[in-house]
Design an enzyme around this catalytic site. Structure first.
Site, PDB file in Angstrom:
ATOM      1  N   ARG A  96       0.218  -9.484   1.351  1.00  0.00           N
ATOM      2  CA  ARG A  96       0.208  -8.383   2.415  1.00  0.00           C
ATOM      3  C   ARG A  96      -0.455  -7.137   1.977  1.00  0.00           C
ATOM      4  O   ARG A  96      -1.364  -6.527   2.506  1.00  0.00           O
ATOM      5  CB  ARG A  96       1.484  -7.909   2.771  1.00  0.00           C
ATOM      6  CG  ARG A  96       2.167  -8.934   3.875  1.00  0.00           C
ATOM      7  CD  ARG A  96       3.654  -9.047   3.905  1.00  0.00           C
ATOM      8  NE  ARG A  96       3.661  -9.664   2.639  1.00  0.00           N
ATOM      9  CZ  ARG A  96       3.802 -11.160   2.597  1.00  0.00           C
ATOM     10  NH1 ARG A  96       3.601 -11.669   3.505  1.00  0.00           N
ATOM     11  NH2 ARG A  96       4.016 -11.749   1.293  1.00  0.00           N
ATOM     12  N   THR A  97      -0.190  -6.508   0.646  1.00  0.00           N
ATOM     13  CA  THR A  97      -0.799  -5.279   0.182  1.00  0.00           C
ATOM     14  C   THR A  97      -2.443  -5.475   0.179  1.00  0.00           C
ATOM     15  O   THR A  97      -2.963  -4.676   0.601  1.00  0.00           O
ATOM     16  CB  THR A  97       0.009  -4.795  -1.019  1.00  0.00           C
ATOM     17  OG1 THR A  97       1.568  -4.882  -0.724  1.00  0.00           O
ATOM     18  CG2 THR A  97      -0.580  -3.435  -1.386  1.00  0.00           C
ATOM     19  N   LYS A 125     -10.872 -11.802 -22.186  1.00  0.00           N
ATOM     20  CA  LYS A 125     -11.466 -11.594 -23.519  1.00  0.00           C
ATOM     21  C   LYS A 125     -10.755 -10.607 -24.046  1.00  0.00           C
ATOM     22  O   LYS A 125     -11.498 -10.087 -25.148  1.00  0.00           O
ATOM     23  CB  LYS A 125     -13.016 -11.278 -23.237  1.00  0.00           C
ATOM     24  CG  LYS A 125     -13.673 -12.539 -22.488  1.00  0.00           C
ATOM     25  CD  LYS A 125     -15.140 -12.018 -22.347  1.00  0.00           C
ATOM     26  CE  LYS A 125     -15.842 -12.970 -21.284  1.00  0.00           C
ATOM     27  NZ  LYS A 125     -17.234 -12.446 -20.915  1.00  0.00           N
ATOM     28  N   ARG A 152      -2.636  -2.434  -8.414  1.00  0.00           N
ATOM     29  CA  ARG A 152      -1.346  -3.031  -8.714  1.00  0.00           C
ATOM     30  C   ARG A 152      -1.299  -3.272 -10.139  1.00  0.00           C
ATOM     31  O   ARG A 152      -2.280  -4.250 -10.412  1.00  0.00           O
ATOM     32  CB  ARG A 152      -1.028  -4.030  -7.537  1.00  0.00           C
ATOM     33  CG  ARG A 152       0.252  -4.947  -8.092  1.00  0.00           C
ATOM     34  CD  ARG A 152       0.767  -5.867  -6.948  1.00  0.00           C
ATOM     35  NE  ARG A 152       1.075  -5.250  -5.780  1.00  0.00           N
ATOM     36  CZ  ARG A 152       1.760  -5.908  -4.912  1.00  0.00           C
ATOM     37  NH1 ARG A 152       1.720  -7.175  -4.919  1.00  0.00           N
ATOM     38  NH2 ARG A 152       2.312  -5.148  -3.722  1.00  0.00           N
ATOM     39  N   HIS A 180       6.422   1.629  -4.734  1.00  0.00           N
ATOM     40  CA  HIS A 180       5.506   1.152  -3.852  1.00  0.00           C
ATOM     41  C   HIS A 180       5.335   1.982  -2.702  1.00  0.00           C
ATOM     42  O   HIS A 180       5.726   1.819  -1.627  1.00  0.00           O
ATOM     43  CB  HIS A 180       5.735  -0.281  -3.483  1.00  0.00           C
ATOM     44  CG  HIS A 180       4.732  -1.311  -2.925  1.00  0.00           C
ATOM     45  ND1 HIS A 180       3.502  -0.553  -2.464  1.00  0.00           N
ATOM     46  CD2 HIS A 180       4.838  -2.375  -2.665  1.00  0.00           C
ATOM     47  CE1 HIS A 180       2.836  -1.872  -1.988  1.00  0.00           C
ATOM     48  NE2 HIS A 180       3.539  -2.716  -2.377  1.00  0.00           N
TER      49      HIS A 180
END
Ligand code: NCD
Length: 371
Positions: A96-97, A125, A152, A180
């Site tokens: 959703r986000t 890497k 995020r 959030h």
């Protein structure tokens, strides 16, 4: 992931001096103390935690979201942000986000670049997430408002460091078990749409209060909007963390902690369920965890006829939060909440990039809406 907590801790030291003896929550608090308040103007500012927003900032956001709702109901896609670039950087899974930020950017005509956790960036890497963010920062144009970051990350501190490093605004799309904030904004917007007003209402949070970051942000925003009372329903091991309770105390919030959903369900104007954050616990901790129970039709028989049932989702199908019958209940508002996620993020993008529709004259607005 090639990235590990040691690398992050070392770069935190590089940025901020020795952090020996501090908990992650302490360090987060130090960063937060340096963040600007929104104070009536989102333009160009990082938006990382609920503490940056006042009730009047939320009203400004609601007014903008109302206009974005008209875009979503009407033309669907406009050119408001056609000269802007959004850099999505999801170091952790999201449906959703991530998708609603992308949908919001597309609806407003912005270009989108970026990656999800399995997209094969050079973290494999050994690149640090700070270097990844700084790389993206070079691709957002040279003007401060030519683009922004949506980040995020599973570790709580990375978004603060990203905000310090980047020359474009950073929106926190979930920082570990911290906050959030944009979910909090869409949650309170949804509640306002459903209830008319938040002041004086009772919200029952039920689930993983400890690691579920949406509750941490949403509860603070509710307190700022004068919510009557909040209940946090969870077994002791999953109750609200001390630092979040301190924030609520600082806001004068009225709340109670309990492990007994049956005793409080009848008071709820909103029932806000969350999932157990399996990925944030060790196997041993999970084994010791008491079951939380599902939201069932039997439980809802004791609830108000008009209770608003919400959940940030995902629901974990291996460990469901709702009896399947509850999804068919007309009080189940999760899909509406999901749609509000796109509208809320349209508003947040426009405000942060300094081009809110609420700041336009009526003819300008009509022109951009194509009417
Ligand atoms: C939540 C999250 O990622 O914090 N989901 C979301 O953003 N809508 C909730 C969760 O993962 O349980």
């Amino acid at each position: 992931m090639a990235y590990n907590g040691v690398a992050l801790a070392e770069s935190a030291v590089l940025l901020d001096g020795p952090s020996a003896g501090l908990t992650v929550a302490d360090e987060a608090a130090m960063y937060e103390a340096g963040l600007p308040a929104i104070d009536g103007d989102f333009a160009g500012k990082d938006l990382l935690v609920a503490g940056q927003l006042s009730d009047t900032d939320l009203e400004l956001f609601f007014a903008e979201a109302d206009l974005m709702g008209q875009v979503d109901d009407g033309p669907g896609r406009i050119r408001l942000l056609e000269d802007k670039i959004i850099a999505r950087q999801f170091f952790e899974a999201s449906t959703r986000t991530d998708q609603s930020f992308q949908a919001a950017a597309v609806a407003l005509g912005a270009g989108v670049i970026g990656f999800g956790p399995n997209d094969g960036t050079s973290q494999k890497k050994g690149e640090t997430p700070q270097d990844t963010v700084m790389t993206m920062d070079q691709y957002l144009g040279r003007q401060a408002l030519s683009g922004l970051h949506v980040i995020r990350h599973p570790e709580r501190l990375l978004v603060y460091q990203a905000a310090e490093l980047a020359s474009h605004p950073v929106l926190n799309a979930g920082n570990g078990d911290g906050e959030h904030v944009t979910q909090g904004m869409l949650d309170v917007y949804t509640m306002r749409q459903k209830l008319g007003e938040i002041a004086g209402k009772t919200v029952v949070f039920y689930g993983d209060m400890l690691k579920g970051r949406t509750v941490h942000s949403t509860s603070q925003l509710l307190a700022k909007l004068g919510v009557g009372k909040m209940y946090f329903v969870a077994p002791d091991l999953l109750q609200m963390p001390e630092d979040m309770l301190a924030k609520l105390d600082g806001l004068g919030a009225k709340y109670e902690l309990t492990d007994d959903i049956e005793s409080v369900i009848s008071e709820a104007d909103v029932l806000y369920r969350t999932r157990l954050q399996l990925e944030r616990f060790t196997d041993e901790a999970l084994e010791a965890m008491p079951p939380m129970g599902m939201v069932t039709p039997e439980l809802l028989r004791r609830a108000r006829n008009d209770v608003v049932i919400m959940h940030p989702f995902p629901e974990d199908s291996r460990n469901p939060d709702f009896d399947p019958a509850v999804r068919l209940d007309e009080r189940f508002a999760v899909w509406e909440q999901t749609r509000m996620g796109k509208i809320a993020r349209m508003a947040i993008l426009a405000l942060t990039l300094g081009r809110p529709m609420s700041g336009m004259t009526q003819p300008e607005r009509q022109r951009i809406m194509g009417v």
